[in-house]
Design an enzyme around this catalytic site. Structure first.
Site, PDB file in Angstrom:
ATOM      1  N   THR A 137    -144.810 -46.807   6.501  1.00 16.52           N
ATOM      2  CA  THR A 137    -145.689 -46.406   5.404  1.00 16.52           C
ATOM      3  C   THR A 137    -144.855 -46.336   4.122  1.00 16.52           C
ATOM      4  O   THR A 137    -143.641 -46.135   4.169  1.00 16.52           O
ATOM      5  CB  THR A 137    -146.377 -45.062   5.697  1.00 16.52           C
ATOM      6  OG1 THR A 137    -145.377 -44.084   5.951  1.00 16.52           O
ATOM      7  CG2 THR A 137    -147.301 -45.178   6.913  1.00 16.52           C
TER       8      THR A 137
ATOM      9  N   THR B 208    -144.269 -44.287   1.363  1.00 15.89           N
ATOM     10  CA  THR B 208    -143.413 -43.152   1.002  1.00 15.89           C
ATOM     11  C   THR B 208    -142.306 -42.964   2.026  1.00 15.89           C
ATOM     12  O   THR B 208    -141.152 -42.697   1.666  1.00 15.89           O
ATOM     13  CB  THR B 208    -144.244 -41.867   0.857  1.00 15.89           C
ATOM     14  OG1 THR B 208    -145.254 -42.081  -0.138  1.00 15.89           O
ATOM     15  CG2 THR B 208    -143.392 -40.682   0.446  1.00 15.89           C
ATOM     16  N   CYS B 209    -142.638 -43.128   3.294  1.00 10.61           N
ATOM     17  CA  CYS B 209    -141.647 -42.944   4.360  1.00 10.61           C
ATOM     18  C   CYS B 209    -140.514 -43.962   4.257  1.00 10.61           C
ATOM     19  O   CYS B 209    -139.348 -43.622   4.378  1.00 10.61           O
ATOM     20  CB  CYS B 209    -142.322 -43.057   5.725  1.00 10.61           C
ATOM     21  SG  CYS B 209    -143.703 -41.938   5.952  1.00 10.61           S
ATOM     22  N   THR B 210    -140.885 -45.194   4.008  1.00 11.01           N
ATOM     23  CA  THR B 210    -139.917 -46.287   4.002  1.00 11.01           C
ATOM     24  C   THR B 210    -139.155 -46.406   2.692  1.00 11.01           C
ATOM     25  O   THR B 210    -137.961 -46.705   2.690  1.00 11.01           O
ATOM     26  CB  THR B 210    -140.624 -47.623   4.314  1.00 11.01           C
ATOM     27  OG1 THR B 210    -141.252 -47.492   5.599  1.00 11.01           O
ATOM     28  CG2 THR B 210    -139.656 -48.780   4.347  1.00 11.01           C
TER      29      THR B 210
ATOM     30  N   LEU C  13    -136.925 -41.895   4.068  1.00  9.85           N
ATOM     31  CA  LEU C  13    -135.846 -42.323   4.963  1.00  9.85           C
ATOM     32  C   LEU C  13    -134.589 -42.799   4.231  1.00  9.85           C
ATOM     33  O   LEU C  13    -133.476 -42.461   4.654  1.00  9.85           O
ATOM     34  CB  LEU C  13    -136.355 -43.390   5.927  1.00  9.85           C
ATOM     35  CG  LEU C  13    -135.343 -43.819   6.976  1.00  9.85           C
ATOM     36  CD1 LEU C  13    -135.978 -43.847   8.349  1.00  9.85           C
ATOM     37  CD2 LEU C  13    -134.759 -45.171   6.644  1.00  9.85           C
TER      38      LEU C  13
END
Length: 161
Positions: free
Chosen positions: A46, A48-50, A54
């Site tokens: 996703t 924001t996550c990527t 992270l």
């Protein structure tokens, strides 16, 4: 009820992708006798996550480990194949342990689940980060909205170590 500082990590079994296929790994194996930084994301790949969450844990990996952290791990309500593909795509190597919580057993037990069915995602993990020492939560940072990564960043964790 949401897990808090002083609480023990709930028992659960994650899955990790290995060369021999998915392998179960228990919370005891991840946390017992270790200092662990765990961060949770709503989903692998996703935006924001990527792009926001992270990468900080990759960039500050050495500084976090220099503070006595044995393991940096990420958990998401995805299967181990998706988590393995995300690990490869981000070139994380062995810097981060990618934990698949496919049925949301861990995040539910920790009170960190969120129903994102309205967005077509089903039950997912809230975005969070925590420091866990020998299975006991020392600090936890939970985002108010799944699309933001501010209080749960690697920089915030580094400041707490």
């Amino acid at each position: 009820m949401t897990i808090n500082p002083g609480d023990t990590i709930p028992e659960a079994t994650f899955r990790v992708k290995t060369q021999d296929g998915p392998k179960p790994i228990t919370t005891a194996e991840v946390f017992d006798g270790k200092k662990v930084v765990l961060f949770g994301v709503p989903g692998a790949f996703t935006p924001t996550c990527t792009m926001n969450h992270l990468p900080g844990f990759l960039e500050l990996n050495d500084e976090i480990r220099a503070k006595g952290v044995d393991t940096i791990a990420v958990v998401a309500v995805n299967d181990p194949f998706v988590m393995g593909a995300w690990q490869n795509a981000t070139e994380a190597g062995d810097k981060i342990l990618f934990l698949a919580d496919g049925s949301a057993d861990f995040v539910r037990a920790a009170g960190l689940d969120v129903d994102l069915s309205g967005a077509g995602l089903g039950v997912r993990s809230r975005r969070f980060s925590m420091i866990v020492d020998n299975g006991v939560v020392k600090s936890i940072n939970i985002e108010e909205a799944p699309g933001q990564a501010e209080v749960s960043t690697a920089r915030a964790i580094l400041a707490q170590l």
